[in-house]
Design a protein around this motif. Structure first.
Motif, PDB file in Angstrom:
ATOM      1  N   THR A   9       0.884  -1.174  -0.007  1.00  0.00           N
ATOM      2  CA  THR A   9      -0.020  -0.167   0.194  1.00  0.00           C
ATOM      3  C   THR A   9       0.925   1.180   0.045  1.00  0.00           C
ATOM      4  O   THR A   9       1.631   1.409   0.840  1.00  0.00           O
ATOM      5  CB  THR A   9      -1.014  -0.015   1.230  1.00  0.00           C
ATOM      6  N   ALA A  10       0.606   2.186  -0.885  1.00  0.00           N
ATOM      7  CA  ALA A  10       1.406   3.673  -0.920  1.00  0.00           C
ATOM      8  C   ALA A  10       0.945   4.241   0.170  1.00  0.00           C
ATOM      9  O   ALA A  10      -0.193   4.397   0.696  1.00  0.00           O
ATOM     10  CB  ALA A  10       0.929   3.982  -2.435  1.00  0.00           C
ATOM     11  N   PRO A  11       1.903   4.977   0.623  1.00  0.00           N
ATOM     12  CA  PRO A  11       1.618   5.892   1.728  1.00  0.00           C
ATOM     13  C   PRO A  11       0.819   7.209   1.388  1.00  0.00           C
ATOM     14  O   PRO A  11       0.740   7.515   0.234  1.00  0.00           O
ATOM     15  CB  PRO A  11       2.857   6.198   2.136  1.00  0.00           C
ATOM     16  N   THR A  12      -0.048   7.766   2.285  1.00  0.00           N
ATOM     17  CA  THR A  12      -0.772   8.864   2.102  1.00  0.00           C
ATOM     18  C   THR A  12      -0.145   9.975   2.900  1.00  0.00           C
ATOM     19  O   THR A  12       0.094  10.015   4.129  1.00  0.00           O
ATOM     20  CB  THR A  12      -2.292   8.707   2.713  1.00  0.00           C
ATOM     21  N   LEU A  13       0.214  11.146   2.128  1.00  0.00           N
ATOM     22  CA  LEU A  13       1.147  12.078   2.639  1.00  0.00           C
ATOM     23  C   LEU A  13       0.404  12.959   3.650  1.00  0.00           C
ATOM     24  O   LEU A  13      -0.832  12.925   3.558  1.00  0.00           O
ATOM     25  CB  LEU A  13       1.702  13.045   1.513  1.00  0.00           C
ATOM     26  N   THR A  14       1.333  13.620   4.853  1.00  0.00           N
ATOM     27  CA  THR A  14       0.330  14.487   5.664  1.00  0.00           C
ATOM     28  C   THR A  14      -0.263  15.509   5.052  1.00  0.00           C
ATOM     29  O   THR A  14       0.540  16.146   4.300  1.00  0.00           O
ATOM     30  CB  THR A  14       1.568  14.653   6.615  1.00  0.00           C
ATOM     31  N   PRO A  15      -1.495  15.894   5.320  1.00  0.00           N
ATOM     32  CA  PRO A  15      -2.208  16.958   4.305  1.00  0.00           C
ATOM     33  C   PRO A  15      -2.002  18.325   4.764  1.00  0.00           C
ATOM     34  O   PRO A  15      -2.281  19.234   4.136  1.00  0.00           O
ATOM     35  CB  PRO A  15      -3.724  16.267   4.112  1.00  0.00           C
ATOM     36  N   THR A  16      -1.654  18.324   6.095  1.00  0.00           N
ATOM     37  CA  THR A  16      -1.525  19.757   6.587  1.00  0.00           C
ATOM     38  C   THR A  16      -0.424  20.584   5.749  1.00  0.00           C
ATOM     39  O   THR A  16       0.381  20.310   5.333  1.00  0.00           O
ATOM     40  CB  THR A  16      -0.908  19.601   7.978  1.00  0.00           C
ATOM     41  N   ALA A  17      -0.960  22.148   5.766  1.00  0.00           N
ATOM     42  CA  ALA A  17      -0.113  22.958   5.103  1.00  0.00           C
ATOM     43  C   ALA A  17       1.096  22.966   5.454  1.00  0.00           C
ATOM     44  O   ALA A  17       1.613  22.875   6.799  1.00  0.00           O
ATOM     45  CB  ALA A  17      -0.676  24.353   5.194  1.00  0.00           C
ATOM     46  N   ASN A  18       2.231  22.994   4.748  1.00  0.00           N
ATOM     47  CA  ASN A  18       3.706  22.982   5.111  1.00  0.00           C
ATOM     48  C   ASN A  18       4.138  21.653   5.761  1.00  0.00           C
ATOM     49  O   ASN A  18       5.376  21.792   6.290  1.00  0.00           O
ATOM     50  CB  ASN A  18       3.883  24.242   5.845  1.00  0.00           C
ATOM     51  N   ALA A  19       3.504  20.687   5.598  1.00  0.00           N
ATOM     52  CA  ALA A  19       3.875  19.673   6.441  1.00  0.00           C
ATOM     53  C   ALA A  19       4.849  18.775   5.595  1.00  0.00           C
ATOM     54  O   ALA A  19       4.955  18.917   4.365  1.00  0.00           O
ATOM     55  CB  ALA A  19       2.611  18.390   6.502  1.00  0.00           C
ATOM     56  N   GLU A  20       5.920  18.209   6.297  1.00  0.00           N
ATOM     57  CA  GLU A  20       6.956  17.589   5.688  1.00  0.00           C
ATOM     58  C   GLU A  20       6.863  15.752   5.901  1.00  0.00           C
ATOM     59  O   GLU A  20       6.427  15.563   7.065  1.00  0.00           O
ATOM     60  CB  GLU A  20       8.137  17.894   6.152  1.00  0.00           C
ATOM     61  N   ASP A  21       7.026  15.005   4.888  1.00  0.00           N
ATOM     62  CA  ASP A  21       7.156  13.901   5.006  1.00  0.00           C
ATOM     63  C   ASP A  21       8.339  13.216   4.369  1.00  0.00           C
ATOM     64  O   ASP A  21       9.085  13.937   3.267  1.00  0.00           O
ATOM     65  CB  ASP A  21       6.255  13.077   4.109  1.00  0.00           C
ATOM     66  N   CYS A  22       8.828  12.332   5.019  1.00  0.00           N
ATOM     67  CA  CYS A  22      10.219  11.370   4.312  1.00  0.00           C
ATOM     68  C   CYS A  22       9.990  10.339   3.528  1.00  0.00           C
ATOM     69  O   CYS A  22       9.439   9.339   4.642  1.00  0.00           O
ATOM     70  CB  CYS A  22      11.222  11.540   5.356  1.00  0.00           C
ATOM     71  N   LEU A  23      10.247  10.326   2.567  1.00  0.00           N
ATOM     72  CA  LEU A  23      10.141   8.863   1.679  1.00  0.00           C
ATOM     73  C   LEU A  23      11.558   8.078   1.307  1.00  0.00           C
ATOM     74  O   LEU A  23      12.247   8.732   0.638  1.00  0.00           O
ATOM     75  CB  LEU A  23       9.209   8.912   0.243  1.00  0.00           C
ATOM     76  N   TYR A  24      11.974   7.173   2.129  1.00  0.00           N
ATOM     77  CA  TYR A  24      13.244   6.545   2.066  1.00  0.00           C
ATOM     78  C   TYR A  24      13.109   5.557   1.040  1.00  0.00           C
ATOM     79  O   TYR A  24      12.383   4.660   0.775  1.00  0.00           O
ATOM     80  CB  TYR A  24      13.694   6.099   3.369  1.00  0.00           C
TER      81      TYR A  24
END
Length: 321
Positions: free
Chosen positions: A288-303
């Motif tokens: 299952t592909a991840p769902t990014l954090t929707p919050t404005a200016n939020a950061e997610d890291c995809l390794y």
């Protein structure tokens, strides 16, 4: 300094009878030029022989025309009365050779005179004299002092373990082709110019060597340009970042380097709620592909981990704050 003089084929006969005590003898007119003209103490040996075999060695110390001034009864010979016609010859005698080669005072420290060659020790003295440097040069020889200086200059300040040719040869492994050996050995080394740049390290360029500064430079984040389909050249970096200003799809990467690992940092813009889909070569834990954090200016890291050229594992770390 007096020396013995010589001339080739100097011979004549007595022009007149002489007594045993005479100190002047005369040779035939026209022959006088065959004999040297001594001066300053120089001399030449004269041998007089008559028809009866009487022989006397004399020493001529001066010549005036046909008249020779002589000292009689030399070199253990006896003074005789000779009649006109007795032979008069300049012969090399033992006394003359002794005078030339047997006396140390025949060597001077002045200009070289062949008549002043004597013992080997005196020759060394002569050749070593400072004012005979030009003579040594003409003979291509060196004085002892000059030789010692030349050797000292070669040795210079070399350490004691390397101040002979044998020691130097041993230090070079007794290799007569040392220069070729070293050239061949160095040919197999990587050149300074073959240092990998940060871009070459990221792109796995072959036959390059790494320096720490270039490795760390290669780790700097590389920005991806947002588009509906986001292009990603895996060889362009190790860590990447993209700011999402709309919904997008991360396309399959180009220049995949199998085994390469890194990170993609996604950043929501000030609006947020941007979604990210993935190309067909991406795989995920549980499928299952991840769902990014929707919050404005939020950061997610995809390794990411490039398992194969067409299988890129994504491990998300979401909502990094």
């Amino acid at each position: 300094m007096a020396v013995a003089l010589f001339a080739n084929n100097a011979s004549s006969t007595l022009a007149s009878t002489i007594t045993a005590g005479a100190t002047t003898i005369s040779v035939q007119s026209g022959d006088e030029g065959k004999f040297p003209s001594p001066s300053g103490g120089d001399w030449f040996p004269v041998t007089v022989v008559d028809a009866s075999g009487n022989m006397e060695i004399m020493r001529c110390t001066a010549r005036s025309g046909v008249n020779l001034t002589v000292t009689r009864a030399q070199e253990s010979t006896t003074a005789y009365a000779f009649t006109a016609g007795a032979r008069v010859e300049l012969r090399a005698t033992a006394g003359a050779f002794t005078d030339l080669f047997g006396n140390a005072d025949r060597i001077t420290t002045g200009a070289m005179d062949p008549a002043r060659v004597s013992t080997s020790a005196n020759v060394q003295t002569l050749l070593g004299a400072a004012d005979n440097a030009a003579f040594r040069t003409s003979l291509s020889v060196y004085s002892k002092a000059e030789t010692d200086t030349a050797i000292a200059n070669v040795v210079d300040a070399a350490p004691g373990a390397l101040d002979t040719l044998n020691e130097l040869a041993a230090a070079l492994g007794d290799d007569a082709n040392f220069a070729t050996t070293m050239t061949n050995a160095l040919a197999g080394k990587v050149a300074i110019a073959d240092e990998a740049t940060a871009a070459q390290y990221r792109n796995n360029t072959a036959d390059k060597w790494l320096s720490t500064d270039q490795v760390w430079s290669a780790m700097a984040e590389v920005s991806l340009t947002y588009a509906a389909n986001i292009s990603w050249d895996m060889g362009a970096g190790v860590d990447f970042t993209v700011t999402l200003t709309g919904n997008g799809t991360l396309d399959n990467p180009t220049n995949v380097i199998v085994g390469k690992k890194g990170r993609i940092r996604t950043v929501q813009d000030g609006t947020g709620n941007r979604t990210l889909s993935f190309g067909s070569n991406f795989v995920f834990a549980g499928g299952t592909a991840p769902t990014l954090t929707p919050t404005a200016n939020a950061e997610d890291c995809l390794y990411f981990d490039a398992i194969t050229a067409t299988k890129i594992l994504i491990t998300p770390v979401l909502d990094v704050s």
